[in-house]
Scaffold this active site. Structure first.
Site, PDB file in Angstrom:
ATOM      1  N   MET A   1       1.362  -4.395  -7.875  1.00 16.17           N
ATOM      2  CA  MET A   1       1.817  -4.738  -6.537  1.00 16.17           C
ATOM      3  C   MET A   1       3.056  -5.616  -6.633  1.00 16.17           C
ATOM      4  O   MET A   1       3.293  -6.267  -7.640  1.00 16.17           O
ATOM      5  CB  MET A   1       0.719  -5.466  -5.763  1.00 16.17           C
ATOM      6  CG  MET A   1      -0.608  -4.719  -5.736  1.00 16.17           C
ATOM      7  SD  MET A   1      -0.524  -3.158  -4.851  1.00 16.17           S
ATOM      8  CE  MET A   1      -1.090  -3.681  -3.239  1.00 16.17           C
ATOM      9  N   CYS A   2       3.829  -5.666  -5.596  1.00  8.14           N
ATOM     10  CA  CYS A   2       5.130  -6.329  -5.598  1.00  8.14           C
ATOM     11  C   CYS A   2       5.106  -7.565  -4.703  1.00  8.14           C
ATOM     12  O   CYS A   2       4.133  -7.833  -4.014  1.00  8.14           O
ATOM     13  CB  CYS A   2       6.209  -5.357  -5.109  1.00  8.14           C
ATOM     14  SG  CYS A   2       6.173  -3.740  -5.935  1.00  8.14           S
ATOM     15  N   ARG A   3       6.201  -8.297  -4.723  1.00  4.69           N
ATOM     16  CA  ARG A   3       6.404  -9.434  -3.825  1.00  4.69           C
ATOM     17  C   ARG A   3       7.774  -9.254  -3.168  1.00  4.69           C
ATOM     18  O   ARG A   3       8.711  -8.761  -3.795  1.00  4.69           O
ATOM     19  CB  ARG A   3       6.388 -10.764  -4.567  1.00  4.69           C
ATOM     20  CG  ARG A   3       5.106 -11.080  -5.346  1.00  4.69           C
ATOM     21  CD  ARG A   3       3.953 -11.497  -4.435  1.00  4.69           C
ATOM     22  NE  ARG A   3       3.254 -10.336  -3.890  1.00  4.69           N
ATOM     23  CZ  ARG A   3       2.240 -10.412  -3.022  1.00  4.69           C
ATOM     24  NH1 ARG A   3       1.846 -11.594  -2.574  1.00  4.69           N
ATOM     25  NH2 ARG A   3       1.648  -9.322  -2.606  1.00  4.69           N
ATOM     26  N   ASN A 112       5.471  -3.136  -0.401  1.00  2.00           N
ATOM     27  CA  ASN A 112       4.470  -3.562  -1.369  1.00  2.00           C
ATOM     28  C   ASN A 112       3.174  -2.862  -0.996  1.00  2.00           C
ATOM     29  O   ASN A 112       2.729  -2.955   0.147  1.00  2.00           O
ATOM     30  CB  ASN A 112       4.270  -5.079  -1.338  1.00  2.00           C
ATOM     31  CG  ASN A 112       3.010  -5.504  -2.064  1.00  2.00           C
ATOM     32  OD1 ASN A 112       2.741  -5.042  -3.167  1.00  2.00           O
ATOM     33  ND2 ASN A 112       2.214  -6.371  -1.450  1.00  2.00           N
TER      34      ASN A 112
END
Length: 257
Positions: A1-3, A112
């Site tokens: 997962m991303c930010r 995300n």
């Protein structure tokens, strides 16, 4: 997962979000606290608006914490509307074309989340993108497909509805050919005038999104995680909602999934 983090308001230097705060986006690339993965080192990107309708775009595959060019750029560029992203791949290759934000014309988009089992129906998803937009399909991510489908669904005239319809199409493919969780998303996108943010999922777990108005900066920050540890004045965006930010106003729309 991303930010990710985004800002709209009076112009500020990008480093006020990207690198200067105690829990800045660069800090989150190594020490995320509200994500499945602590480290988000599979690339980064910036899209910012200034005097032209189309945004500037800077993306690379290096970890955000190790690229001095990113810090230098953030310290020198001022903008009243920008999007910034650090990536943790959910399966697609580490390449510049897979780094967010994605840009088509005046629109920028970052995401995300995940579309469950996307690797099993990527061809089907690609075929849903109209021919006039498929030329913009440069990478291999589900996020880029979501963006292009939203454009096809009328992002120019109905941003909230277009994103909801695009997300629904990918969730439907996941239910037919993929795997649970069928869709989890947090996203931010802009046409250079307003900033939009969305949060939702097909189950009970939605990626985090927070927003805050600053009287000092006269602007909105919209983020995956608060930019300072322990700050209590951030408002979580409710799951199943899309927010529109412009001026000092915020409006909410539904995101049915």
């Amino acid at each position: 997962m991303c930010r990710w983090a985004a800002y709209i308001g009076e112009p500020i230097f990008l480093d006020e979000v990207v690198s200067r705060p105690g829990h800045s986006l660069i800090h989150q690339s190594q020490n995320a606290t509200e994500a499945k993965t602590v480290t988000n080192g599979d690339g980064f990107g910036l899209a910012w608006y200034d005097r032209r309708p189309e945004p500037g775009l800077y993306r690379d595959v290096y970890p955000a914490w190790s690229d001095p060019n990113l810090r230098s750029l953030a310290e020198q560029v001022r903008s009243g509307l920008f999007l910034a992203h650090v990536r943790a791949s959910t399966g697609s290759a580490i390449s510049r074309n897979n780094c967010h934000p994605f840009v088509v014309g005046r629109w920028s988009f970052m995401h995300n989340g995940q579309v469950g089992g996307f690797e099993h129906f990527r061809k089907h998803a690609d075929m849903m993108v109209p021919d006039d937009l498929y030329a913009y399909r440069k990478g291999a991510t589900d996020s880029e497909v979501l963006f292009l489908l939203a454009l096809a669904e009328g992002l120019d005239g109905d941003p909230a509805g277009a994103l909801a319809r695009a997300a629904g199409k990918l969730a439907g493919l996941s239910r037919s050919l993929g795997a649970a969780p069928h869709l989890r998303l947090s996203a931010a996108f802009s046409d250079g005038t307003a900033l939009w943010a969305a949060r939702g999922s097909c189950d009970s777990i939605s990626p985090t999104v927070y927003y805050r108005w600053s009287d000092t900066r006269m602007g909105w920050a919209v983020v995956s995680e608060p930019l300072e540890m322990g700050e209590a004045d951030w408002t979580p965006l409710a799951p199943g909602k899309i927010a529109r930010f412009e001026g000092d106003r915020m409006e909410l729309y539904d995101l049915p999934l």
